[in-house]
Write an enzyme that holds these catalytic residues in place. Structure first.
Site, PDB file in Angstrom:
ATOM      1  N   GLU A 243       0.853  -1.086   0.014  1.00 52.72           N
ATOM      2  CA  GLU A 243      -0.112  -0.132  -0.061  1.00 52.72           C
ATOM      3  C   GLU A 243       0.913   1.214   0.075  1.00 52.72           C
ATOM      4  O   GLU A 243       1.501   1.526   0.981  1.00 52.72           O
ATOM      5  CB  GLU A 243      -0.927  -0.126   1.274  1.00 52.72           C
ATOM      6  CG  GLU A 243      -2.180   0.924   1.055  1.00 52.72           C
ATOM      7  CD  GLU A 243      -1.632   2.348   1.262  1.00 52.72           C
ATOM      8  OE1 GLU A 243      -1.916   3.116   0.174  1.00 52.72           O
ATOM      9  OE2 GLU A 243      -1.586   2.754   2.440  1.00 52.72           O
ATOM     10  N   CYS A 277      -1.702   9.101   2.504  1.00 50.47           N
ATOM     11  CA  CYS A 277      -1.366   8.653   1.470  1.00 50.47           C
ATOM     12  C   CYS A 277      -2.546   9.307   0.285  1.00 50.47           C
ATOM     13  O   CYS A 277      -2.422   9.265  -0.975  1.00 50.47           O
ATOM     14  CB  CYS A 277      -1.131   7.392   0.977  1.00 50.47           C
ATOM     15  SG  CYS A 277      -2.458   6.268   1.953  1.00 50.47           S
TER      16      CYS A 277
END
Length: 486
Positions: A243, A277
């Site tokens: 991720e 993110c």
């Protein structure tokens, strides 16, 4: 209390490391890194404990994970304060992070049963059964921006599935990791099931390259994630879940309530000091008077964002970035965009030497022909004016990343058009793009991941399917196949 191996706390045998509160430069934790020998010991402990942990069965594993949830509840104030001191995030935000950690338990249990449980069906050939087994021993590499919630999102489903874990947190947040693991210890987790090794690059390399690992779950930068992907390319038997980051676009089109739109932009770009993110990095606003009005209101609102230490009262919206180095990196990113032709509408500034405190920035980059496709991991939003919707979507897709994207628009038809054409794993409409549900998958395409979505889909990479055809006894078929005689 630096490393946790085989149910015992150990001092590190490597070099000295320290954790610094980025809001005031005070040292809040010291220790020594784990050596390769200590990493080996952690992997050996996890390997020795794995089969017995699996054989306990899901219900017994869940009971221990539920005990961990109780420990989180009982210690949530201390954990939230520790996260705040170590990351610089405001206390209101770290309390929310701990709440997400607590909520992850029930969500992970539901995901295990829905996505990786057991299913049986009677067929003419026998009973067809689908089961799921753990991979074995897995490593979890945690990030600094959510040092509790994000590794928790790997560790909990991994343990529920029957894996054992070696946890290597960010070297910037060792104190949070130590506290988390101490709560697992208090919950009664058997020795060796969860192990903690602290350290920097050398510790991470020793763990990632260990031959006894069956998998690695990583949250962090695209650069490190791509390195791990290359390292694991010759090991198809190992599961790798990545991720990574994003250069995330947010498009504004035909919104009448511009105050609400500005609020969602602020939440998308500047929450966590831009260190999520999923934060918006690029903002696309229509040419024209309505777009001009929105930008004027946005610039004024950005200037009014309160920035301060984690414990300031009244509480700020933005706390510190993770370090002074990170803060200086954002100033350098802004300078680079200015040199390329960008015009700062609100200038990002480093507020205090020795700290990670910065003010948020807004820069018009419309005049830059080719924007750098970089994830500037901080509170700097790049503004682009567009003339038509297709152009905006085309520009939004001009990135090697594909994590999150959003549209603020009053028209459902516009959203359907956008949804069909945008390339991202998280696509929101009239909501901040930093908002994600733990009851849904979380992940992206392109340089944002390797198609191993986490959150509700984390169960998928924590176990592998086993298909069986079964009968209670051996039986002779009524008709033998041609060419056989008995």
């Amino acid at each position: 209390m630096t490393h946790y191996i085989q149910g015992q706390w150990h001092a590190g045998k490597g070099h000295d490391v320290a954790s610094i509160n980025p809001a005031n430069a005070q040292t809040i934790w010291t220790g020594k890194t784990a050596t390769a020998e200590q990493v080996n010991a952690a992997v050996d402990a996890a390997r020795a404990a794995q089969f017995d942990w699996f054989m306990l069965g899901f219900d017994a594993r869940l009971a221990i994970v539920e005990a961990y949830r109780s420990q989180l509840e009982a210690n949530k104030a201390e954990l939230a304060e520790t996260i705040a001191q170590e990351t610089g995030k405001p206390q209101w935000e770290t309390a929310t992070e701990v709440g997400a950690m607590i909520g992850k338990i029930a969500l992970s249990a539901a995901a295990y049963n829905k996505r990786t449980g057991t299913e049986a069906n009677d067929t003419p050939a026998g009973r067809a059964v689908i089961r799921h087994k753990p991979h074995g021993v897995v490593a979890v590499f945690g990030p600094y921006n959510f040092p509790g919630h994000l590794p928790n999102g790997h560790i909990v489903p991994a343990l529920l599935a029957g894996n054992t874990v070696i946890f290597k947190p960010s070297e910037l947040t060792p104190k949070v990791a130590e506290l988390m693991v101490s709560l697992w210890d208090k919950a009664g987790l058997p020795a060796g099931v969860l192990n903690l090794v602290q350290g920097e690059v050398d510790t991470g390399k020793a763990l990632a390259s260990h031959p006894q690992l069956d998998g690695l779950f990583f949250t962090g930068s695209s650069r490190t994630g791509h390195f791990l992907h290359q390292q694991y390319a010759g090991h198809p038997g190992k599961i790798l879940a990545l991720e990574m980051g994003g250069n995330n676009p947010l498009i504004i089109k035909g919104v009448q309530d511009i105050k609400a739109a500005v609020h969602d932009i602020l939440q998308s770009a500047y929450i966590s000091s831009g260190q999520r993110c999923t934060c918006a990095r690029r903002l696309y606003v229509e040419q024209g008077e309505q777009g001009n009005a929105l930008i004027a209101m946005l610039a004024a609102a950005v200037k009014q964002i309160k920035v301060g230490p984690w414990n300031a009262q009244p509480q700020p919206f933005m706390g510190s970035m993770i370090s002074e180095t990170a803060a200086k990196g954002m100033v350098a990113a802004q300078t680079n965009l200015q040199n390329l032709g960008g015009v700062s509408l609100v200038e990002l500034t480093h507020l205090e030497a020795g700290t990670g405190l910065v003010s948020p920035g807004l820069i018009d980059v419309t005049a830059i022909d080719v924007l750098p496709d970089e994830e500037y991991f901080g509170p700097l939003l790049q503004l682009v004016r567009y003339s038509d919707f297709d152009q905006a979507i085309k520009l939004a897709n001009q990135t090697r990343y594909g994590l999150s994207a959003g549209l603020l628009a009053d028209s459902r038809e516009d959203y359907d058009y956008f949804l069909a054409r945008i390339r991202a794993g998280i696509v929101n409409w009239n909501k901040q793009i930093t908002g994600a549900s733990g009851a849904a998958p979380f992940g992206g395409v392109g340089a944002s991941g390797n198609h191993r979505a986490s959150a509700f889909y984390a169960a998928d990479y924590c176990a592998y399917p086993v298909a069986s055809v079964e009968a209670d006894a051996v039986s002779l078929p009524a008709t033998l196949s041609p060419g056989l005689s008995l």
